[in-house]
Write a protein that holds these residues in place. Structure first.
Motif, PDB file in Angstrom:
ATOM      1  N   GLY A  78       0.806  -1.208   0.000  1.00  0.00           N
ATOM      2  CA  GLY A  78       0.000   0.000   0.000  1.00  0.00           C
ATOM      3  C   GLY A  78       0.837   1.254   0.000  1.00  0.00           C
ATOM      4  O   GLY A  78       1.955   1.288  -0.533  1.00  0.00           O
TER       5      GLY A  78
ATOM      6  N   ASN B 100       7.772   3.313  -6.633  1.00  0.00           N
ATOM      7  CA  ASN B 100       7.040   2.118  -7.032  1.00  0.00           C
ATOM      8  C   ASN B 100       7.784   1.323  -8.100  1.00  0.00           C
ATOM      9  O   ASN B 100       8.010   0.125  -7.958  1.00  0.00           O
ATOM     10  CB  ASN B 100       5.659   2.532  -7.553  1.00  0.00           C
ATOM     11  CG  ASN B 100       4.827   1.355  -8.002  1.00  0.00           C
ATOM     12  OD1 ASN B 100       4.754   0.330  -7.338  1.00  0.00           O
ATOM     13  ND2 ASN B 100       4.180   1.501  -9.153  1.00  0.00           N
TER      14      ASN B 100
ATOM     15  N   LEU C 286       3.802  -2.181  -7.753  1.00  0.00           N
ATOM     16  CA  LEU C 286       2.346  -2.279  -7.843  1.00  0.00           C
ATOM     17  C   LEU C 286       1.977  -1.803  -9.240  1.00  0.00           C
ATOM     18  O   LEU C 286       1.965  -0.594  -9.512  1.00  0.00           O
ATOM     19  CB  LEU C 286       1.675  -1.418  -6.763  1.00  0.00           C
ATOM     20  CG  LEU C 286       2.036  -1.769  -5.311  1.00  0.00           C
ATOM     21  CD1 LEU C 286       1.320  -0.842  -4.330  1.00  0.00           C
ATOM     22  CD2 LEU C 286       1.720  -3.226  -4.997  1.00  0.00           C
TER      23      LEU C 286
ATOM     24  N   PHE D 292      -0.518  -1.270 -10.990  1.00  0.00           N
ATOM     25  CA  PHE D 292      -1.651  -0.393 -11.250  1.00  0.00           C
ATOM     26  C   PHE D 292      -1.357   1.051 -10.837  1.00  0.00           C
ATOM     27  O   PHE D 292      -2.221   1.916 -10.968  1.00  0.00           O
ATOM     28  CB  PHE D 292      -2.900  -0.910 -10.522  1.00  0.00           C
ATOM     29  CG  PHE D 292      -2.696  -1.154  -9.053  1.00  0.00           C
ATOM     30  CD1 PHE D 292      -2.894  -0.149  -8.120  1.00  0.00           C
ATOM     31  CD2 PHE D 292      -2.300  -2.412  -8.605  1.00  0.00           C
ATOM     32  CE1 PHE D 292      -2.703  -0.375  -6.768  1.00  0.00           C
ATOM     33  CE2 PHE D 292      -2.114  -2.650  -7.242  1.00  0.00           C
ATOM     34  CZ  PHE D 292      -2.306  -1.629  -6.329  1.00  0.00           C
ATOM     35  N   LEU D 293      -0.124   1.317 -10.354  1.00  0.00           N
ATOM     36  CA  LEU D 293       0.272   2.668  -9.975  1.00  0.00           C
ATOM     37  C   LEU D 293       1.385   3.170 -10.887  1.00  0.00           C
ATOM     38  O   LEU D 293       2.151   2.372 -11.449  1.00  0.00           O
ATOM     39  CB  LEU D 293       0.783   2.698  -8.528  1.00  0.00           C
ATOM     40  CG  LEU D 293      -0.188   2.305  -7.416  1.00  0.00           C
ATOM     41  CD1 LEU D 293       0.484   2.465  -6.064  1.00  0.00           C
ATOM     42  CD2 LEU D 293      -1.468   3.123  -7.489  1.00  0.00           C
TER      43      LEU D 293
ATOM     44  N   VAL E 234      -2.739  -7.846  -6.357  1.00  0.00           N
ATOM     45  CA  VAL E 234      -3.420  -7.163  -5.268  1.00  0.00           C
ATOM     46  C   VAL E 234      -4.923  -7.177  -5.520  1.00  0.00           C
ATOM     47  O   VAL E 234      -5.390  -6.827  -6.612  1.00  0.00           O
ATOM     48  CB  VAL E 234      -2.920  -5.714  -5.136  1.00  0.00           C
ATOM     49  CG1 VAL E 234      -3.642  -4.995  -4.007  1.00  0.00           C
ATOM     50  CG2 VAL E 234      -1.409  -5.702  -4.886  1.00  0.00           C
ATOM     51  N   ASP E 235      -5.681  -7.573  -4.514  1.00  0.00           N
ATOM     52  CA  ASP E 235      -7.136  -7.595  -4.605  1.00  0.00           C
ATOM     53  C   ASP E 235      -7.650  -6.207  -4.986  1.00  0.00           C
ATOM     54  O   ASP E 235      -7.200  -5.191  -4.431  1.00  0.00           O
ATOM     55  CB  ASP E 235      -7.694  -8.001  -3.235  1.00  0.00           C
ATOM     56  CG  ASP E 235      -9.188  -8.274  -3.247  1.00  0.00           C
ATOM     57  OD1 ASP E 235      -9.950  -7.411  -3.724  1.00  0.00           O
ATOM     58  OD2 ASP E 235      -9.595  -9.346  -2.751  1.00  0.00           O
ATOM     59  N   PRO E 236      -8.604  -6.114  -5.897  1.00  0.00           N
ATOM     60  CA  PRO E 236      -9.155  -4.799  -6.283  1.00  0.00           C
ATOM     61  C   PRO E 236      -9.709  -4.002  -5.111  1.00  0.00           C
ATOM     62  O   PRO E 236      -9.752  -2.769  -5.169  1.00  0.00           O
ATOM     63  CB  PRO E 236     -10.270  -5.166  -7.269  1.00  0.00           C
ATOM     64  CG  PRO E 236      -9.859  -6.474  -7.836  1.00  0.00           C
ATOM     65  CD  PRO E 236      -9.152  -7.200  -6.732  1.00  0.00           C
TER      66      PRO E 236
ATOM     67  N   TYR F  70      -8.307  -3.468  -2.356  1.00  0.00           N
ATOM     68  CA  TYR F  70      -7.216  -2.642  -1.845  1.00  0.00           C
ATOM     69  C   TYR F  70      -6.591  -1.813  -2.955  1.00  0.00           C
ATOM     70  O   TYR F  70      -6.209  -0.665  -2.742  1.00  0.00           O
ATOM     71  CB  TYR F  70      -6.149  -3.511  -1.176  1.00  0.00           C
ATOM     72  CG  TYR F  70      -6.734  -4.663  -0.405  1.00  0.00           C
ATOM     73  CD1 TYR F  70      -7.723  -4.431   0.558  1.00  0.00           C
ATOM     74  CD2 TYR F  70      -6.355  -5.973  -0.649  1.00  0.00           C
ATOM     75  CE1 TYR F  70      -8.298  -5.478   1.252  1.00  0.00           C
ATOM     76  CE2 TYR F  70      -6.922  -7.022   0.039  1.00  0.00           C
ATOM     77  CZ  TYR F  70      -7.896  -6.775   0.983  1.00  0.00           C
ATOM     78  OH  TYR F  70      -8.482  -7.812   1.663  1.00  0.00           O
ATOM     79  N   ALA F  71      -6.507  -2.394  -4.133  1.00  0.00           N
ATOM     80  CA  ALA F  71      -5.887  -1.687  -5.259  1.00  0.00           C
ATOM     81  C   ALA F  71      -6.661  -0.424  -5.620  1.00  0.00           C
ATOM     82  O   ALA F  71      -6.068   0.618  -5.921  1.00  0.00           O
ATOM     83  CB  ALA F  71      -5.794  -2.619  -6.469  1.00  0.00           C
TER      84      ALA F  71
ATOM     85  N   THR G  24      -6.031   2.289  -3.042  1.00  0.00           N
ATOM     86  CA  THR G  24      -4.634   2.701  -3.161  1.00  0.00           C
ATOM     87  C   THR G  24      -4.432   3.606  -4.364  1.00  0.00           C
ATOM     88  O   THR G  24      -3.742   4.641  -4.283  1.00  0.00           O
ATOM     89  CB  THR G  24      -3.723   1.466  -3.268  1.00  0.00           C
ATOM     90  OG1 THR G  24      -3.916   0.631  -2.127  1.00  0.00           O
ATOM     91  CG2 THR G  24      -2.265   1.864  -3.364  1.00  0.00           C
ATOM     92  N   ALA G  25      -5.029   3.261  -5.502  1.00  0.00           N
ATOM     93  CA  ALA G  25      -4.905   4.089  -6.700  1.00  0.00           C
ATOM     94  C   ALA G  25      -5.559   5.452  -6.494  1.00  0.00           C
ATOM     95  O   ALA G  25      -5.026   6.492  -6.941  1.00  0.00           O
ATOM     96  CB  ALA G  25      -5.524   3.373  -7.897  1.00  0.00           C
TER      97      ALA G  25
END
Length: 421
Positions: free
Chosen positions: A191, A325, A329, A331-332, A357-359, A361-362, A365-366
């Motif tokens: 995270g 990052n 991750l 998606f970041l 990463v489970d959506p 949390y993702a 986080t995004a």
């Protein structure tokens, strides 16, 4: 080895000094410089620091100064633990957001944005002076909001790593529950700073057995009570969120609580006054028990571990840090600053691979990463519109009417710290 602590007059500092004294074989400091413009506090903290070193037989020299340039000159590492505006500014951060029905907290939500706006320009000025004094020096940032401040430092090309004590606190808690040494517990920690989840608790290292299901099954009530979240929620998530996630998962409940009790800033201010009175006692040569309630538990162990790894290649092989990052991750953006496990050495931190990463949390986080990008833009370039955009993007604000009102209140309460206001 020379280390400098900027904000050395903080009541936190004896916690750090105690760790330096106890763990001197891990981090052999020859000179420790405490820098702070508050001469009265610095004298008290510096005196106690010297007594702690003497009582524990540490041969290092402790120097106190208000001169930043002299303090960082020749330093191998500089640790930042400053609070621009002091506890008075913190008290405001915790108050005016509540007037709009939003969480009032010093690192999260609108209050966290205010702290970032005050802090980033000051930290960047300090970092520039550190680089001029010694371009090889590492900057370890413990100053909140750690993620945004570290992103500012790295974006400006500084040798910087962000540090928080949340992960080491959970590691120690889990080790005690499991009946093992803390060094035998490895967290799958993902995270952003103050927005993290433990998705695995492994014995022995990154590839070890994941005992998180066992922890939740046998100690779920204890963990949930510490987080002040319901046990069924943890069972449904199957992970352990940091206690900062309560501001998201139970926002309205937290707001109601904050409206009916004294602010944390008021509690800390009273505690600090008592700590400084204790520090003035020439017979005191150890950190007082009261300091454990001030916050920052295990801060010294984390700081020693990180400094030792960066400067000597010793210390724990894997540590939770805030760093770029760079695809960790996916998606970041690469230039986002994430809080993850990393292999740390003299070349800096290298994040360990992270499983998908489970959506659940993702997504959050995004969202908060996008807010942090806008917050940093506002801190660097100023302007009411940039502050409004950051607040509108924050999931704890989100509505335009709130963002408009909070923007005006943020600027009004922080005008003396905002060069553009």
């Amino acid at each position: 080895m020379k280390l400098t602590v900027v904000g050395g007059g903080s009541t936190y500092t004896p916690e750090l000094i105690d760790g330096f004294a106890r763990l001197r074989d891990t981090l052999p400091i020859e000179e420790l410089v405490l820098v702070d413009p508050a001469a009265d506090r610095l004298e008290l903290v510096g005196g106690l620091a010297r007594r702690i070193f003497a009582a524990q037989g540490h041969p290092g020299r402790i120097v106190t100064t208000a001169d930043l340039d002299a303090g960082v000159d020749g330093a191998d590492a500089v640790l930042l633990q400053l609070r621009v505006g002091g506890q008075a500014a913190r008290a405001q951060d915790e108050t005016w957001p509540l007037e709009c029905g939003c969480v009032g907290q010093e690192t999260t939500g609108a209050g966290g944005l205010a702290k970032a706006l005050r802090t980033v320009p000051v930290v960047l000025d300090i970092a520039d002076r550190v680089r001029r004094a010694n371009p090889r020096a590492w900057i370890i940032d413990f100053t909140n909001p750690v993620g945004i401040v570290t992103r500012a430092l790295l974006g400006a090309g500084h040798k910087a790593v962000g540090l928080c004590n949340v992960a080491i606190g959970l590691q120690r808690k889990f080790a005690a529950l499991l009946g093992v040494a803390p060094s035998g517990v490895h967290l799958d920690h993902i995270g952003l700073n103050h927005l993290t989840w433990e998705t695995g608790v492994r014995l022995g290292g990154p590839g070890g057995e994941d005992v998180l299901p066992k922890l939740l099954a046998e100690h779920g009530e204890t963990i949930a009570a510490d987080l002040r979240l319901p046990r069924p929620l943890l069972d449904r998530l199957g992970v352990v969120p940091s206690y900062y996630l309560r501001y998201y998962y139970a926002h309205d409940e937290v707001v109601d609580e904050l409206l009916t009790k004294p602010s944390r800033a008021a509690e800390v201010a009273a505690m600090e006054a008592e700590l400084l009175r204790m520090y003035a006692d020439p017979a005191l040569d150890e950190k007082p028990e009261l300091l454990s309630r001030r916050g920052g538990a295990f801060y010294s162990e984390a700081a020693v571990d990180l400094a030792a790894a960066l400067l000597t290649g010793s210390g724990s092989p894997y540590q939770v840090v805030n760093t770029l990052n760079n695809g960790t991750l996916p998606f970041l953006p690469d230039d986002a600053v994430v809080e993850v496990q990393a292999a740390v050495g003299p070349q800096g931190p290298v994040p360990l691979p992270v499983a998908a990463v489970d959506p659940l949390y993702a997504g959050l986080t995004a969202n908060v990463t996008a807010y942090e990008d806008l917050a940093l833009d506002a801190a660097l370039r100023g302007g009411r519109d940039r502050v409004f955009r950051a607040l509108l993007a924050h999931p704890l604000v989100g509505q335009y009417a709130y963002a408009e009102t909070l923007t005006d209140r943020l600027i009004a309460h922080n005008r003396e710290h905002l060069a553009w206001a």
